[in-house]
Structure formats: C-alpha cells, structure tokens
Enzyme design. Structure first.
Site, mmCIF file in Angstrom:
data_model
loop_
_atom_site.group_PDB
_atom_site.id
_atom_site.type_symbol
_atom_site.label_atom_id
_atom_site.label_comp_id
_atom_site.label_asym_id
_atom_site.label_seq_id
_atom_site.Cartn_x
_atom_site.Cartn_y
_atom_site.Cartn_z
ATOM 1 N N GLY A 42 -10.110 -33.016 9.481
ATOM 2 C CA GLY A 42 -9.194 -33.689 10.408
ATOM 3 C C GLY A 42 -9.155 -35.195 10.307
ATOM 4 O O GLY A 42 -8.194 -35.832 10.711
ATOM 5 N N GLU A 97 -14.267 -39.399 13.284
ATOM 6 C CA GLU A 97 -13.899 -38.037 13.692
ATOM 7 C C GLU A 97 -12.473 -38.045 14.240
ATOM 8 O O GLU A 97 -12.015 -39.058 14.770
ATOM 9 C CB GLU A 97 -14.920 -37.588 14.762
ATOM 10 C CG GLU A 97 -14.686 -36.273 15.453
ATOM 11 C CD GLU A 97 -14.819 -35.056 14.557
ATOM 12 O OE1 GLU A 97 -13.992 -34.922 13.633
ATOM 13 O OE2 GLU A 97 -15.705 -34.225 14.803
ATOM 14 N N ASP A 98 -11.782 -36.914 14.115
ATOM 15 C CA ASP A 98 -10.433 -36.840 14.658
ATOM 16 C C ASP A 98 -10.450 -36.710 16.175
ATOM 17 O O ASP A 98 -9.729 -37.412 16.884
ATOM 18 C CB ASP A 98 -9.636 -35.682 14.020
ATOM 19 C CG ASP A 98 -10.345 -34.337 14.098
ATOM 20 O OD1 ASP A 98 -11.484 -34.261 14.614
ATOM 21 O OD2 ASP A 98 -9.756 -33.338 13.630
ATOM 22 N N ASP A 101 -14.057 -32.972 21.496
ATOM 23 C CA ASP A 101 -13.561 -32.011 22.481
ATOM 24 C C ASP A 101 -14.732 -31.641 23.394
ATOM 25 O O ASP A 101 -14.994 -32.335 24.370
ATOM 26 C CB ASP A 101 -12.985 -30.835 21.691
ATOM 27 C CG ASP A 101 -12.288 -29.790 22.547
ATOM 28 O OD1 ASP A 101 -11.837 -30.116 23.639
ATOM 29 O OD2 ASP A 101 -12.197 -28.626 22.107
ATOM 30 N N GLY A 103 -17.742 -31.925 22.425
ATOM 31 C CA GLY A 103 -18.799 -32.871 22.047
ATOM 32 C C GLY A 103 -19.919 -32.214 21.249
ATOM 33 O O GLY A 103 -20.811 -32.901 20.741
ATOM 34 N N THR A 105 -19.933 -30.603 18.318
ATOM 35 C CA THR A 105 -19.965 -30.939 16.888
ATOM 36 C C THR A 105 -20.594 -32.310 16.688
ATOM 37 O O THR A 105 -21.472 -32.500 15.838
ATOM 38 C CB THR A 105 -18.527 -30.946 16.302
ATOM 39 O OG1 THR A 105 -17.948 -29.669 16.520
ATOM 40 C CG2 THR A 105 -18.527 -31.271 14.818
ATOM 41 N N LYS A 129 -11.160 -35.673 24.615
ATOM 42 C CA LYS A 129 -10.674 -34.877 25.759
ATOM 43 C C LYS A 129 -11.818 -34.765 26.767
ATOM 44 O O LYS A 129 -12.566 -33.790 26.743
ATOM 45 C CB LYS A 129 -10.352 -33.442 25.298
ATOM 46 C CG LYS A 129 -9.052 -33.244 24.592
ATOM 47 C CD LYS A 129 -8.872 -31.734 24.362
ATOM 48 C CE LYS A 129 -8.034 -31.446 23.173
ATOM 49 N NZ LYS A 129 -8.069 -30.019 22.782
ATOM 50 N N PHE A 150 -3.721 -28.834 23.243
ATOM 51 C CA PHE A 150 -4.083 -28.647 21.845
ATOM 52 C C PHE A 150 -3.143 -29.483 20.984
ATOM 53 O O PHE A 150 -1.942 -29.252 20.950
ATOM 54 C CB PHE A 150 -4.003 -27.170 21.446
ATOM 55 C CG PHE A 150 -4.613 -26.918 20.103
ATOM 56 C CD1 PHE A 150 -5.978 -26.721 19.960
ATOM 57 C CD2 PHE A 150 -3.816 -26.907 18.964
ATOM 58 C CE1 PHE A 150 -6.547 -26.525 18.720
ATOM 59 C CE2 PHE A 150 -4.379 -26.705 17.702
ATOM 60 C CZ PHE A 150 -5.747 -26.509 17.584
ATOM 61 N N ASP A 157 -4.817 -29.928 12.592
ATOM 62 C CA ASP A 157 -4.048 -28.739 12.203
ATOM 63 C C ASP A 157 -4.031 -27.672 13.285
ATOM 64 O O ASP A 157 -4.807 -27.704 14.240
ATOM 65 C CB ASP A 157 -4.658 -28.104 10.950
ATOM 66 C CG ASP A 157 -5.956 -27.357 11.266
ATOM 67 O OD1 ASP A 157 -6.821 -27.920 11.973
ATOM 68 O OD2 ASP A 157 -6.091 -26.199 10.841
ATOM 69 N N ARG A 163 -0.938 -30.916 9.515
ATOM 70 C CA ARG A 163 -1.775 -32.107 9.279
ATOM 71 C C ARG A 163 -0.952 -33.291 8.795
ATOM 72 O O ARG A 163 -1.347 -34.434 8.958
ATOM 73 C CB ARG A 163 -2.856 -31.809 8.219
ATOM 74 C CG ARG A 163 -3.912 -30.819 8.666
ATOM 75 C CD ARG A 163 -5.073 -30.836 7.679
ATOM 76 N NE ARG A 163 -5.929 -29.671 7.786
ATOM 77 C CZ ARG A 163 -6.944 -29.545 8.632
ATOM 78 N NH1 ARG A 163 -7.224 -30.508 9.486
ATOM 79 N NH2 ARG A 163 -7.675 -28.449 8.644
HETATM 80 P P1 5GP Z 1 -16.021 -30.042 19.613
HETATM 81 O O1 5GP Z 1 -17.280 -29.623 18.920
HETATM 82 O O2 5GP Z 1 -16.042 -31.454 20.129
HETATM 83 O O3 5GP Z 1 -15.625 -29.056 20.683
HETATM 84 O O4 5GP Z 1 -14.868 -29.871 18.577
HETATM 85 C C1 5GP Z 1 -14.473 -30.821 17.703
HETATM 86 C C2 5GP Z 1 -13.535 -30.208 16.686
HETATM 87 O O5 5GP Z 1 -12.691 -29.179 17.258
HETATM 88 C C3 5GP Z 1 -12.592 -31.249 16.170
HETATM 89 O O6 5GP Z 1 -13.125 -31.948 15.095
HETATM 90 C C4 5GP Z 1 -11.380 -30.429 15.787
HETATM 91 O O7 5GP Z 1 -11.558 -29.912 14.491
HETATM 92 C C5 5GP Z 1 -11.372 -29.270 16.760
HETATM 93 N N1 5GP Z 1 -10.454 -29.534 17.882
HETATM 94 C C6 5GP Z 1 -10.772 -29.765 19.163
HETATM 95 N N2 5GP Z 1 -9.672 -29.963 19.920
HETATM 96 C C7 5GP Z 1 -8.623 -29.882 19.070
HETATM 97 C C8 5GP Z 1 -7.202 -30.012 19.248
HETATM 98 O O8 5GP Z 1 -6.647 -30.271 20.336
HETATM 99 N N3 5GP Z 1 -6.441 -29.851 18.128
HETATM 100 C C9 5GP Z 1 -6.963 -29.579 16.911
HETATM 101 N N4 5GP Z 1 -6.127 -29.444 15.880
HETATM 102 N N5 5GP Z 1 -8.303 -29.447 16.706
HETATM 103 C C10 5GP Z 1 -9.118 -29.605 17.778
#
Ligand code: 5GP
Length: 176
Positions: A42, A97-98, A101, A103, A105, A129, A150, A157, A163
């Site tokens: 991402g 990071e993109d 969400d 947190g 990851t 978020k 989302f 993606d 993307r």
């Molecule tokens: P976390 O571990 O913070 O929940 O997730 C992070 C990863 O979830 C991001 O790097 C991304 O790949 C994916 N992700 C979380 N929210 C979104 C979203 O709204 N759209 C997309 N395309 N990916 C998301």
C-alpha cells in the site's frame, strides 16, 4: 473517476499534504541520514511521492507483510513476506505506511524493527482511523485522520484493484 467510488481526499489535497510532510521530515532530521522503510504494497505511491519531498541523504527499503485472518477479524499476527535487504543497526528508520487501522500491524513492525537495534524509529502514515484502534501506536507524521470507512486509491486496494487511482476514495456499498 471510476464509477461506484466516492472521492474522499482529492489528488491536490494529497499532494499538498505529502509535500508538507516531506518538508517537516527534512527539517526534523536535518544533518542526519535516514532509511525509509516502506510497508508493501500500500505504501508504494505515498513513498514515491514522499521521498521526493525529503531533502536529505536517504535510503529506501521495503517490508512485505500480510496479516493472518480476514480483514474483519484482524488477529495481530503479521507475517513478513519479504524482508529488508540490509541491516538497519544504528540507522534512523522512518516506517512509511499507507494506513494505521487497528494498529496491530504497526505494533508488530515496531517490535520487529526495534529488535534490529536501529538508532531511532519513527512512523509516517498517510492515514489513520482512530475509531478502529485496538492498540495506540504513536504516529509521528500523519497525513489525514479519517472516519471508519474502507478507502481505496493512491496505493490502497480492494481485492488487488484501485491502487492506481490518483485520489483516495470510498467504495460504494455495491462495490464491496
Ligand atoms: P491494522 O493492522 O492497522 O489493522 O491494518 C493495517 C493494514 O490494513 C493497512 O496497511 C492496510 O493494508 C489494511 N487496511 C486497513 N484499513 C484499510 C482501508 O480502509 N482500505 C484498505 N485498502 N486497506 C486497509
């Protein structure tokens, strides 16, 4: 413009914010060298634009990660599918990071990278978020805070698509 996608953040706003972030990073790390650690896939457009606004000697490296489980039940167990190409001991790392969400990851990546004894680690995320946060991770450089929707585009993606959009958008209900 693609049908079924509502624009959330237009291209000009993204580009303006990315330039500001690059300038801020350049000021904060003045006189130092930096390693940008992009989290694939991402990050690829964000990192490409960001690094061109950072006026410092820097290296770019990438980590490929995939989360176990589906998107609705993030387990926090992250698998590194592709590792950094060089040791980072003693280096200043900026993780790019993109979106943060839950947190989970980023929490895993901070632990993993921290064990490699870098000189410092900071986080730069295009999006956050906060309403979805399960763990609070400190984001040092943040592009935009968004609601619990989302998003796709500008590197992000849905099932591998979207993307390449220049803007950030929200998929319509019918598109999900
Ligand atoms: P976390 O571990 O913070 O929940 O997730 C992070 C990863 O979830 C991001 O790097 C991304 O790949 C994916 N992700 C979380 N929210 C979104 C979203 O709204 N759209 C997309 N395309 N990916 C998301």
């Amino acid at each position: 413009m693609q049908t079924g996608i509502r624009t959330l953040i237009p291209e000009q706003d993204i580009q303006r914010r990315v330039r500001e972030l690059g300038e801020q990073i350049s000021r904060d790390y003045a006189g130092q060298e930096l390693v940008l650690v992009g989290v694939l896939k991402g990050c690829f457009l964000f990192m490409a634009d960001l690094c061109r606004h950072i006026d410092l000697p820097l290296a770019c490296d990438f980590l490929g990660v995939s989360s176990y489980g589906d998107r609705t039940s993030t387990s926090g167990v992250v698998r590194i599918t592709s590792d950094l190409t060089r040791p980072v001991e003693g280096q200043h790392l900026l993780v790019v990071e993109d979106i943060v969400d839950t947190g989970l990851t980023m929490q895993y990546l901070l632990e993993n990278l921290g064990s490699r004894k870098p000189r410092s680690i900071k986080i730069c995320s295009l999006l956050e978020k906060p309403s979805r946060a399960v763990v609070k991770v400190p984001i040092d450089y943040l592009g935009f805070t968004i609601e619990d929707v989302f998003v796709v585009g500008y590197g992000l993606d849905f099932q591998g698509r979207f993307r390449n959009l220049r803007y950030l958008g929200v998929l319509g209900e019918s598109g999900r």
